[in-house]
Scaffold this active site. Structure first.
Site, PDB file in Angstrom:
ATOM      1  N   GLU A 152      51.691  48.451  53.105  1.00  0.00           N
ATOM      2  CA  GLU A 152      50.790  48.835  52.019  1.00  0.00           C
ATOM      3  C   GLU A 152      50.430  50.328  52.048  1.00  0.00           C
ATOM      4  OE1 GLU A 152      48.509  44.590  51.188  1.00  0.00           O
ATOM      5  OE2 GLU A 152      47.478  46.129  52.350  1.00  0.00           O
ATOM      6  N   GLU A 318      53.370  39.025  50.722  1.00  0.00           N
ATOM      7  CA  GLU A 318      52.099  38.412  51.119  1.00  0.00           C
ATOM      8  C   GLU A 318      51.539  37.605  49.954  1.00  0.00           C
ATOM      9  OE1 GLU A 318      49.058  40.953  52.606  1.00  0.00           O
ATOM     10  OE2 GLU A 318      50.405  42.104  53.910  1.00  0.00           O
TER      11      GLU A 318
END
Length: 682
Positions: A152, A318
């Protein structure tokens, strides 16, 4: 196209054995539970740096060795992450330059995550060292599936090292201070540069930032992030050239009634340097402010945007089987929603359902984030049982892996245009809502089961039957020409208010709207009326009245034909919708923002003329989404009931239900959250 070597849909997710090294009974049980949950893939190493290298130059890989061994034993695969997202304490202490500096010039202490400097030579060197060790140790392991680079990526640094790189970036782009002063309009408020030493990162003082500078700073931050990524993967590309690399992109907007792609980085540029696009999907299911199928529409939009970045299958890196931990109110998924939301991922082009996280932590920031294995350490709970049931279904769907989405409609979104529109003054600051407006247009097609690609203006859209490009505020000349050529050769284009207001420097055009846009849309914009919340005008279209909101563009038609007019205010009876024929195609200019009721009557004859609907059911049901993927020989249809009531659809032809091997035809009834996957020969 580089892809990974596995024929299955991936099921599993983030596994953190380093948190359980003092609990060998937990580690032993994990793999037993993975078998029961039909897990075939785990992602390891994301935040493991302090375990892998507890002291500088001292490495311990035993916990990763065990994961590779166990996954290989059961024909499973490992996604190996590089650990740069969370550096160890010794690194911050010994080399303080690696710590990020905020916009106020304050150096961060060690803590949290993703707060490193992307420019630091020391940090880049240490990242490459640990990555090289990982690649040398596991590069030839048969369980290695792909590389997950960091985690991320986000944020920006204002340290002296980054400030120097910023100055270098600006100098490379503009060459002279005169060019910088002109591009950023620096004579305003006496900001002109007279020395390169004055070129420093933007002030943190909100609206007082120089708009053109702030736009370039965002470009620079994307460039710095990508440069760091490319530096990070150098040893990986060298040692494991056949193993694909990815990094997980993000979405945002929770607790604000929105769900949109992350706006801080230009993912369209980042996608060019990864082999596979992946992202972290956390829609706000069961919220109190919208129907379930509207939440599903927003989730579908983000799936389609990330799939469209490379126009190939992507990975959901995710998701959660139950709830998250960062909302104001963290609601659990209701029974059946996990399967439904997972199937939606596949329906829109994902080849995986991966979770954060496999097992809940006992402490710290994400201890209450959902997981496959919860704190009860049991398989005998609803969440685990639903994950296992979903994994079992995935085992039967491997033929879908790698199949493509075919779309005839493209929506254009530009990260840079969004940055500029959000930064600029004027208008209604809370109501600009560029991406949310695109989602309102997208909703029309999604509710009618029409596939959509969400492209940037730099991508090729020449073969699409319909291109929807409202609010494209920042527009380069080459984009104007590209849109004109598309329409001239037979395409249908939708534009709107805010279109083409500024150039690539966020500077307005001197004189009238660019001539190429006047010719394209057959209009000349004159004013833009900003409406207060609750204030409306009305437009008359096909003898019916529709309400406007937020913005009413005031235009003069030139070569275009007026199709709708305003009913009120000083611009009553002026054009609100103009249709313009150009060459073999048609361009429409929507001067006002409207509700969905107008978009429905506007788009319906267009999709009928262009024959855009799939035609597998007698009529669409907005609460049952139908999405398709194809391998060229077979077409797979996902029929998904995004409601808590029974719904019906009538199939026009017989289809094979691939999970039951039954032939379905005629009227089909769907239980709440039910998913049916059908197949037909192309």
């Amino acid at each position: 196209m580089k892809t990974y070597n596995d024929t299955r849909l991936l099921h599993g997710g983030d596994y953190n054995p380093e948190q359980w090294l003092n609990h060998p009974e937990i580690l032993k049980k994990d793999f037993e539970l993975m078998d029961k949950a039909h897990v075939n893939t785990v992602t390891v190493g994301i935040f493991s740096w302090s375990t892998l290298e507890p002291e500088e130059g001292v490495y311990h890989f035993e916990c990763l060795d065990k994961v590779f061994e166990e996954m290989h034993k059961r024909q499973g695969r490992v996604i190996l992450a590089t650990p740069s997202g969370g550096r160890p304490q010794w690194l911050s202490e010994k080399y303080p330059e690696v710590n990020r500096t905020n916009a106020q010039g304050q150096k961060h202490h060690h803590g949290f995550r993703h707060n490193h400097c992307y420019t630091s030579t020391v940090y880049r060197e240490k990242v490459q060292q640990i990555n090289r060790r990982l690649a040398e140790r596991y590069g030839d392991h048969p369980a290695l599936l792909l590389w997950h680079i960091s985690n991320e990526y986000s944020g920006e640094c204002y340290c002296p090292l980054c400030a120097a790189k910023w100055r270098e970036w600006v100098k490379t782009k503009y060459q002279t201070l005169e060019a910088v002063n002109d591009a950023w309009w620096m004579t305003f408020w006496s900001n002109d540069y007279s020395s390169w030493s004055q070129v420093v990162p933007p002030s943190p003082l909100g609206e007082h930032k120089v708009h053109g500078m702030d736009l370039d700073w965002k470009r620079f931050v994307t460039d710095r992030t990508i440069d760091f990524f490319l530096h990070e993967i150098e040893p990986i590309r060298e040692i494991t050239p056949a193993i694909p690399v990815t990094t997980n992109f993000m979405a945002e907007g929770h607790d604000q009634h929105d769900f949109i792609p992350l706006e801080g980085l230009d993912y369209s540029r980042f996608a060019e340097v990864v082999d596979i696009v992946s992202w972290d999907s956390y829609p706000d299911w069961h919220n109190p402010y919208e129907p379930l199928h509207v939440t599903a529409m927003k989730s579908a939009y983000v799936h389609d945007q990330y799939r469209s970045l490379k126009k190939q299958p992507f990975l959901v890196m995710e998701s959660t089987p139950s709830y998250v931990n960062w909302h104001a109110f963290n609601k659990a998924k209701k029974p059946g929603m996990h399967l439904l939301s997972g199937m939606q991922q596949l329906a829109h082009g994902s080849d995986s359902t991966l979770y954060f996280q496999w097992r809940q932590s006992l402490g710290n920031s994400e201890k209450f984030h959902g997981a496959v294995v919860e704190h009860d350490n049991s398989e005998n709970n609803r969440v685990f049982q639903e994950v296992a049931a979903y994994g079992k279904r995935l085992d039967t769907l491997s033929s879908i892996k790698g199949t493509q989405t075919e779309a005839k409609v493209a929506i254009l979104f530009d990260w840079e245009s969004n940055w500029a529109l959000k930064r600029g003054g004027g208008f209604g600051r809370p109501t600009r809502r560029y991406i949310q407006t695109l989602q309102e247009h997208y909703r029309f097609f999604w509710e009618r089961d029409i596939a959509v690609d969400i492209l940037t203006p730099n991508q090729d859209f020449s073969n699409y039957a319909l291109v929807v490009a409202p609010m494209l505020y920042l527009m380069r000349e080459e984009t104007m020409v590209k849109l004109s050529e598309y329409v001239t050769k037979g395409g249908t284009l939708i534009g709107s208010y805010f279109t083409g207001m500024v150039n690539e420097h966020d500077r307005l055009h001197l004189g009238e709207w660019p001539q190429v846009l006047q010719t394209l849309f057959g209009v000349l914009p004159k004013e833009l009326d900003t409406l207060y919340p609750g204030e409306h005008n009305q437009i008359l279209y096909k003898e019916q009245t529709y309400q406007t909101k937020d913005y009413c563009g005031i235009v003069n038609e030139t070569t275009g034909k007026v199709r709708a007019t305003y009913k009120q205010d000083f611009y009553a009876e002026t054009p609100a919708l103009v249709e313009n024929q150009l060459g073999e195609g048609t361009a429409y200019y929507l001067a006002a923002r409207t509700d969905l009721d107008f978009l429905e009557v506007f788009y319906q004859p267009i999709i009928e003329k262009l024959q855009l609907q799939q035609g597998i059911v007698k009529s669409s049901n907005p609460k049952i989404s139908i999405q398709s993927r194809t391998d060229g020989t077979h077409c797979y249809y996902f029929l998904m009931n995004f409601s808590e009531e029974r719904q019906q659809l009538e199939l026009l032809d017989p289809y094979l239900a691939i999970e039951t091997n039954q032939t379905l035809t005629g009227i089909q009834t769907f239980a709440p959250y039910e998913v049916k996957i059908l197949r037909k020969e192309n």
